[in-house]
Design a protein around this motif. Structure first.
Motif, short mmCIF file in Angstrom:
data_model
loop_
_atom_site.label_atom_id
_atom_site.label_comp_id
_atom_site.label_asym_id
_atom_site.label_seq_id
_atom_site.Cartn_x
_atom_site.Cartn_y
_atom_site.Cartn_z
N ALA A 46 0.73 -1.08 -0.01
CA ALA A 46 0.16 0.11 -0.07
C ALA A 46 0.87 1.20 0.06
CB ALA A 46 -0.90 -0.07 1.21
N THR A 47 2.07 1.11 0.44
CA THR A 47 2.94 2.36 0.51
C THR A 47 3.39 2.76 -0.87
OG1 THR A 47 3.94 1.56 2.57
CG2 THR A 47 5.02 3.14 1.61
N ALA A 48 3.58 1.79 -1.60
CA ALA A 48 3.93 2.02 -3.15
C ALA A 48 2.68 2.68 -3.75
CB ALA A 48 4.59 0.48 -3.88
N GLY A 49 1.43 2.16 -3.36
CA GLY A 49 0.22 2.78 -3.99
C GLY A 49 0.08 4.18 -3.66
N LEU A 50 0.59 4.44 -2.48
CA LEU A 50 0.55 6.05 -1.98
C LEU A 50 1.18 6.78 -2.70
CD1 LEU A 50 -0.68 8.32 -0.57
CD2 LEU A 50 1.23 7.52 1.44
N HIS A 51 2.45 6.19 -3.06
CA HIS A 51 3.76 6.80 -3.45
C HIS A 51 3.34 7.19 -5.06
CE1 HIS A 51 7.80 7.20 -5.79
NE2 HIS A 51 7.91 7.73 -4.77
N ALA A 52 2.92 6.24 -5.82
CA ALA A 52 2.45 6.48 -7.18
C ALA A 52 1.23 7.37 -7.25
CB ALA A 52 1.83 5.13 -7.57
N ALA A 53 0.18 7.22 -6.22
CA ALA A 53 -0.82 8.47 -6.11
C ALA A 53 -0.31 9.78 -6.11
CB ALA A 53 -1.75 7.89 -5.29
N CYS A 54 0.72 9.91 -4.93
CA CYS A 54 1.23 11.22 -5.01
C CYS A 54 1.94 11.83 -6.12
CB CYS A 54 2.17 11.42 -3.80
SG CYS A 54 1.34 11.04 -2.16
N MET A 55 2.76 10.71 -6.98
CA MET A 55 3.59 11.27 -7.95
C MET A 55 2.42 11.71 -9.20
SD MET A 55 6.74 10.95 -7.69
CE MET A 55 7.44 10.84 -9.38
N ALA A 56 1.32 11.01 -9.47
CA ALA A 56 0.46 11.21 -10.57
C ALA A 56 -0.35 12.27 -10.36
CB ALA A 56 -0.41 9.85 -10.73
N LEU A 57 -0.53 12.56 -8.93
CA LEU A 57 -1.77 13.45 -8.52
C LEU A 57 -1.44 14.98 -7.94
CD1 LEU A 57 -4.50 10.97 -7.86
CD2 LEU A 57 -4.27 11.96 -9.92
N LEU A 58 -0.26 15.00 -7.39
CA LEU A 58 0.15 16.21 -6.79
C LEU A 58 1.17 16.94 -7.17
CD1 LEU A 58 0.06 14.62 -3.12
CD2 LEU A 58 -2.00 15.84 -4.01
N ASN A 59 1.48 18.09 -6.81
CA ASN A 59 2.72 18.94 -7.27
C ASN A 59 3.32 19.53 -6.23
OD1 ASN A 59 1.88 18.60 -10.41
ND2 ASN A 59 0.18 20.20 -9.97
N PRO A 60 4.65 19.94 -6.24
CA PRO A 60 5.68 20.24 -5.43
C PRO A 60 4.68 21.58 -4.85
CG PRO A 60 6.63 19.74 -7.06
CD PRO A 60 5.53 19.43 -7.62
N HIS A 61 4.85 21.67 -3.28
CA HIS A 61 3.96 22.79 -2.67
C HIS A 61 2.57 22.69 -2.62
CE1 HIS A 61 8.14 24.29 -3.15
NE2 HIS A 61 7.94 24.34 -4.38
N ASP A 62 2.00 21.72 -3.07
CA ASP A 62 0.37 21.38 -2.75
C ASP A 62 0.67 20.82 -1.27
OD1 ASP A 62 -0.29 21.74 -5.19
OD2 ASP A 62 -0.74 19.52 -5.57
N GLU A 63 -0.69 21.16 -0.38
CA GLU A 63 -0.70 20.89 0.91
C GLU A 63 -1.74 19.62 0.92
OE1 GLU A 63 -2.15 24.40 3.04
OE2 GLU A 63 -0.11 25.31 2.70
N VAL A 64 -1.63 18.83 1.79
CA VAL A 64 -2.43 17.47 2.14
C VAL A 64 -2.94 17.55 3.40
CG1 VAL A 64 -2.55 15.12 1.82
CG2 VAL A 64 -1.45 16.48 0.11
N LEU A 65 -4.05 17.41 3.74
CA LEU A 65 -4.54 17.23 5.06
C LEU A 65 -4.45 15.91 5.54
CD1 LEU A 65 -8.07 19.36 5.48
CD2 LEU A 65 -5.66 20.32 5.20
N MET A 66 -3.85 15.82 6.83
CA MET A 66 -3.36 14.58 7.51
C MET A 66 -4.27 14.41 8.79
SD MET A 66 -0.06 13.09 6.26
CE MET A 66 -0.24 11.76 7.40
N PHE A 67 -4.74 13.25 9.54
CA PHE A 67 -5.01 13.62 10.84
C PHE A 67 -4.09 13.04 11.81
CE2 PHE A 67 -8.92 13.27 7.96
CZ PHE A 67 -9.35 14.32 8.44
N GLU A 68 -3.96 13.46 13.03
CA GLU A 68 -2.75 13.47 14.02
C GLU A 68 -3.61 12.69 15.30
OE1 GLU A 68 0.69 16.22 15.90
OE2 GLU A 68 -1.17 16.94 15.88
N PRO A 69 -3.16 11.70 15.91
CA PRO A 69 -1.46 11.08 15.51
C PRO A 69 -1.74 10.26 13.87
CG PRO A 69 -2.78 9.46 16.90
CD PRO A 69 -3.69 10.84 16.67
N PHE A 70 -0.60 10.31 13.34
CA PHE A 70 -0.54 9.71 11.98
C PHE A 70 0.40 8.75 11.43
CE2 PHE A 70 2.49 13.49 12.81
CZ PHE A 70 3.47 13.11 12.46
#
Length: 396
Positions: free
Chosen positions: A109-133
Motif C-alpha cells: 500500500a505504501t507504493a500505492g500511495l507513492h504512485a498516487a502522490c506522483m501522479a496527482l500532486l505537485n510540489p508545494h501542494d498541501e495535504v490534510l492528515m489526521f494526527e496521530p499519523f
C-alpha cells in the motif's frame, strides 16, 4: 591528455546530500526493531504481523514459483489478481471497478500511495492528515516536496474535530489522507465523520487517499466504511489496501489501489518507473487467498485479534500504563508517564532494557512536542510471544 580542473577554492562542492536528505532519518519503528533484535527481545514495535500465512496463499505462491511465474508481470499486475481485487471490492463495498483500467497491484500500500502522490500532486501542494499519523504517509509527502498539514484528533477517543479540519484548508490544499482503521491509534472513523470529510472534499474539490490496509481488523461491532462508497466520492477517492496484514505476508510487499480510470493510467506509469511490478509469483498467492478463503476467515481474523487486544490491554493496565483501547487495527497507544526518561524515545528504551519488550515512542506519530507520554505496542504476534511479552510487562 585531458585536463582535470581543480574546483575554485570558494566554490561549494557539488558532492553533497540533497536538500531533503539532511532531515531524513531511520524511522523510530525501524530503530526500535533493530535495538530489540540486538538484545534478543520481543518485538512489539514494528507491525511485522508474524502470525501464520493462510494455506491457500502460501501453497499457491510456492506452486507459482515452481510453475515458472518468475518474470515481469504487466505493470498493474496479473489479470487473475486484478479480477480478484475487483470482485472483493464489489463483495465488500458494492463498488464496481474495471479490472482492466481501475485496479493496480502495487508493491505494498505504501507504493500505492507513492504512485498516487506522483501522479496527482505537485510540489508545494498541501495535504490534510489526521494526527496521530502514520509516519510513512508524512515522509512520502515530504519526499515529493508536498506539505502535510496536520489536523489533531481529540483525545481520549481520537474524535474528529470538524471545525479544526475545515480551518486547515487553504487555497493550496489539494488532497486529504484518511487512514481507517488507523495506525497508531486504532481509530475507526464513523460514518458521520466520513460524511464530514466527504462534504469537505466535494466542497473544495479535493482528492482523498484512503489507507484501508487494516479493513478487516475491527472490534466490538465496529464497522469499516470505505469512503469511496459515499455520495460523490468514487471519482475523487483513491483506495489503497493490500495483503500484508490480512494474509500475514508483510515481507511480500503486495498491495493494491482502486480508483477512477482517469487517474489510474498515470499512477501505473509512476509505479512502473519506481518498482516495475509487484513480485510475480506472490501475486498468484494473493489471488488464491481472495478466491478461496471463506467469509469465516475474515470474521475469525477479527475475533483472534480482539482476543490478542484484550491480553495486551490487560497487561498494560497491570503495568501501570493506561491504554487507549483501539476499535480497529492491531496497535495500542498507552500512557508511559510512570516510566523513566524525559522523552518517549527514552521511555521506550528504558522499557526495552527492563523487560526485553520493544515499543515505539508516541512522538513518532505526532508533531514535535506531542506524544512524549505515549508508547505504541503492536499485538499482531504469535500467541506464545504475545503472552510472554504480557508476562514481562506485568513484572515491570
Amino acid at each position: 591528455m585531458s585536463k582535470t580542473l581543480a574546483p575554485h577554492p570558494h566554490t561549494a562542492s557539488r558532492l553533497a546530500l540533497s536538500e531533503l536528505a539532511p532531515g531524513a532519518m531511520q524511522s523510530e519503528i525501524r530503530a526500535m526493531t533493530t535495538e530489540c533484535d540486538r538484545i534478543g527481545g520481543i518485538n512489539l514495535a514494528q507491525g511485522v504481523c508474524d502470525t501464520p500465512v493462510p494455506g491457500p496463499v502460501e501453497n499457491e505462491a510456492i506452486a507459482a514459483i515452481r510453475a515458472g511465474h518468475n518474470i515481469y508481470t504487466r505493470l498493474d499486475g496479473i489479470e487473475r489478481l486484478r479480477k480478484a481485487i475487483a470482485a472483493k471490492q464489489r463483495r465488500d463495498y458494492g463498488l464496481e471497478y474495471d479490472p482492466e483500467t481501475e485496479v493496480m497491484v502495487a508493491c505494498g500500500a505504501t507504493a500505492g500511495l507513492h504512485a498516487a502522490c506522483m501522479a496527482l500532486l505537485n510540489p508545494h501542494d498541501e495535504v490534510l492528515m489526521f494526527e496521530p499519523f502514520y509516519g510513512y504517509h508524512v515522509s512520502t509527502l515530504k519526499s515529493m516536496r508536498v506539505k502535510p498539514v496536520l489536523v489533531p484528533l481529540a483525545e481520549p477517543d481520537w474524535a474528529l474535530d470538524v471545525d479544526a479540519m475545515r480551518a486547515a484548508v487553504t487555497p493550496k490544499t489539494r488532497a486529504m489522507i484518511v487512514n481507517t482503521p488507523a495506525n497508531p491509534s486504532g481509530k475507526v472513523f464513523s460514518r458521520a465523520e466520513l460524511e464530514s470529510i466527504a462534504e469537505l472534499a466535494r466542497e473544495h474539490d479535493l482528492f482523498v487517499f484512503t489507507d484501508e490496509i487494516y479493513e478487516y481488523f475491527v472490534y466490538d461491532g465496529a464497522k469499516h466504511i470505505c469512503l469511496a462508497t459515499l455520495e460523490g466520492m468514487r471519482e475523487r477517492t483513491i483506495v489503497m489496501s493490500g495483503f500484508s496484514k490480512t494474509f500475514s505476508v508483510t515481507g511480500w510487499r503486495l498491495g493494491y489501489v482502486t480508483g477512477d480510470a482517469k487517474w489510474m493510467g498515470a499512477m501505473g506509469y509512476f509505479h512502473d518507473l519506481t518498482y516495475v511490478c509487484a513480485p510475480s509469483a506472490l501475486q498468484h498467492g494473493a489471488a488464491a487467498g481472495l478466491e478461496q478463503l471463506p467469509a469465516e476467515f475474515y470474521t475469525r481474523l477479527a475475533a483472534d485479534h480482539q482476543s490478542k487486544r484484550e491480553r495486551i490491554v490487560s497487561a498494560l493496565r497491570d503495568a501501570g500504563m493506561e491504554p487507549s483501547v483501539p476499535a480497529g487495527a492491531y496497535y495500542v497507544l498507552a500512557k508511559a508517564t510512570r516510566l523513566q526518561g524525559e522523552t518517549a524515545a527514552k521511555k521506550a528504551r528504558y522499557l526495552l532494557a527492563q523487560t526485553g519488550v520493544s515499543s515505539v515512542a508516541g512522538s513518532a506519530f505526532f508533531r514535535p512536542g506531542r506524544g512524549e507520554d505515549l508508547l505504541r505496542f503492536c499485538f499482531a504476534k504469535k500467541d506464545h510471544d504475545l503472552d510472554e511479552a504480557c508476562a514481562r510487562l506485568r513484572r515491570l
